[in-house]
Structure formats: C-alpha cells, structure tokens
Scaffold this motif. Structure first.
Motif, PDB file in Angstrom:
ATOM      1  N   ALA A 167       0.856  -1.189   0.000  1.00 18.92           N
ATOM      2  CA  ALA A 167       0.000   0.000   0.000  1.00 18.92           C
ATOM      3  C   ALA A 167       0.885   1.229   0.000  1.00 18.92           C
ATOM      4  O   ALA A 167       1.992   1.213   0.548  1.00 18.92           O
ATOM      5  CB  ALA A 167      -0.928   0.013   1.214  1.00 18.92           C
ATOM      6  N   ALA A 168       0.392   2.300  -0.603  1.00 20.02           N
ATOM      7  CA  ALA A 168       1.163   3.539  -0.704  1.00 20.02           C
ATOM      8  C   ALA A 168       1.482   4.121   0.657  1.00 20.02           C
ATOM      9  O   ALA A 168       2.476   4.829   0.825  1.00 20.02           O
ATOM     10  CB  ALA A 168       0.397   4.565  -1.547  1.00 20.02           C
ATOM     11  N   GLY A 169       0.678   3.817   1.662  1.00 15.44           N
ATOM     12  CA  GLY A 169       0.894   4.365   2.991  1.00 15.44           C
ATOM     13  C   GLY A 169       2.026   3.714   3.762  1.00 15.44           C
ATOM     14  O   GLY A 169       2.379   4.172   4.848  1.00 15.44           O
ATOM     15  N   ARG A 170       2.596   2.616   3.218  1.00 15.24           N
ATOM     16  CA  ARG A 170       3.729   1.931   3.855  1.00 15.24           C
ATOM     17  C   ARG A 170       4.898   1.927   2.884  1.00 15.24           C
ATOM     18  O   ARG A 170       4.786   1.406   1.782  1.00 15.24           O
ATOM     19  CB  ARG A 170       3.348   0.507   4.223  1.00 15.24           C
ATOM     20  N   ALA A 171       6.021   2.527   3.305  1.00 14.75           N
ATOM     21  CA  ALA A 171       7.170   2.684   2.401  1.00 14.75           C
ATOM     22  C   ALA A 171       8.403   2.014   2.986  1.00 14.75           C
ATOM     23  O   ALA A 171       8.691   2.140   4.182  1.00 14.75           O
ATOM     24  CB  ALA A 171       7.458   4.160   2.163  1.00 14.75           C
ATOM     25  N   LEU A 172       9.134   1.301   2.133  1.00 10.90           N
ATOM     26  CA  LEU A 172      10.375   0.640   2.532  1.00 10.90           C
ATOM     27  C   LEU A 172      11.581   1.484   2.164  1.00 10.90           C
ATOM     28  O   LEU A 172      11.635   2.072   1.078  1.00 10.90           O
ATOM     29  CB  LEU A 172      10.486  -0.727   1.842  1.00 10.90           C
TER      30      LEU A 172
END
Length: 236
Positions: free
Chosen positions: A71-76
């Motif tokens: 999801a766009a709300g979780r970034a690595l």
C-alpha cells in the motif's frame, strides 16, 4: 501516522519458519527499532508489514485494517538506495508522485521542498553517480517522504555508511521525524543506533521470537552510553 498491530505472527519460506508467534504493538508516531542476530527475521518482519510476505498464521493490522498486500501508505527504505541512475535527484524524488499521476507542477514543488529539507538544495540536476553514499541516502529519504507514507519501514539504511555520515543521517532522520511525525520501524544491527533512534527497541532471538522490548531512556540529543545497552547485549 499509523498504529501497527502484530498479532501472533508466523512467517516462513517454504518449510522453514523464520518468525514464530511474534506479537507487538507499535504506537502512532513511534520510532521502534528492531535488532537481533543475523538470520533472526528482522528483514522478514519488515517485508511482512510492508505486505510483501504473507503470514503463515497470525496477522498484521495497520490502523485496524489487515495487511493483505502493499500500500502507498507503507514505504520501505533499504541499505541499497535504489535510485534510478538515469534520473536526476529531482526526478528520483518525484518518482512516487509520478506513479500516482500527481500533476507536474505539484510534484516538482513537493520534491523541491524535500530536497531542501534533506540538505541537498542545489543538487536537483545531479545524477546519482555524481553523489556520495550519504547524499544518495538523503535522496532516498526525500523520495520516500515525498510519497507521504504513514509508516516508514527502514531496513538498515545507514549500515554501509562511514561512522560520521551515519551519525549525520541518524540526526537527519530524527529532525525530519520531528518536523513530520510518522510511524517508523527501523531495523539495525547496531545497538547504539537502535537506542539513539528508538523510543523502544524490540530484540528478536535466534529462534525468530520476540526476546525483549526495551524502552530507551536516553534523549536523542545525548551521546552517552545508556543503561539499557547492557540489557540488550545480554539478550543477543
């Protein structure tokens, strides 16, 4: 910002279990650092929260919603900065906005703002090969934050940097987090880094279970050795 709930999580590869029965609550706006010996499942945990690895059993919730994919709300954020070598600093930072089809003028404005906030104003037209390792990590951080994630999942992003640059990047991350609070899960082998950055430190054991959670009492402006360091080292 988001709350992350990990409930009795089991994750494995094939017939090999990596995480076993891990339960953990990560508060809204918290920086949780995760440490432990090699192979204990630190990176596996990040990828599960990111939605890249399915749970064998148990579940992960973000703001009460089950994680079923990316999801766009979780970034690595990785140790390898992953910058596109043919794109300038400006265009690399604009990338998540381009993918979301944000209008050109708006994404340019957002990217320029973040480039300035990470101390790279004047380098907008430079290509990644023209930058030092620390500068490249600053670009990666700017690119990540330009996408306005609610949860940032960092997998040893400063591990390959020299000591001075690493300290600078740690302080930059804290400064950015204070200016734009977000929930951060930060994996590191470095106990001192974990205690400097983290509100709490989760220690994973070699068996992939949660061995201990330690609250850090050291202010982020303090470079002294905290008492919790010995407690964590005894667990590893």
């Amino acid at each position: 910002m988001s709350t992350v709930s990990i409930e009795n999580l089991h994750v494995g590869y094939g017939n090999s279990a990596v995480l076993r029965g891990l339960s953990l609550e990560i508060g809204t706006g918290e920086i949780l650092c995760v440490t432990g010996p090699s192979g204990c499942g630190k990176s596996t945990l990040l990828r599960a929260v990111a939605g890249l690895l399915p749970a064998t059993s148990g579940r992960i919730l973000v703001d009460g919603e089950p994680v079923t994919g990316t999801a766009a709300g979780r970034a690595l954020v990785f140790q390898d900065d992953g910058l596109l070598p043919w794109r300038s600093v400006q265009r690399n930072v604009e990338l998540p906005l381009s993918i979301r089809k944000v209008p050109k003028g708006e994404r340019r404005e957002v990217a320029t703002s973040w480039i300035g906030q990470v101390g790279l104003a004047g380098y907008e037209r430079h290509l990644p090969r023209e930058l030092s390792g620390g500068m490249r990590q600053r670009v990666q951080l700017a690119r990540t934050l330009a996408g306005t994630p609610r949860v940032v999942l960092a997998d040893e992003p400063f591990g390959a940097l020299d000591a001075q640059t690493r300290t600078s990047m740690q302080r930059l991350l804290v400064d950015v987090w204070r200016a734009q609070p977000m929930t951060v899960v930060f994996v590191t082998h470095d106990v001192d880094e974990a205690l400097f950055l983290g509100d709490r430190v989760a220690v994973l054991g070699r068996d992939g279970r949660l061995a201990k959670v330690v609250s850090s009492s050291r202010p982020r402006t303090d470079s002294s050795v905290p008492a919790e360091r010995a407690e964590i080292l005894e667990t590893l």
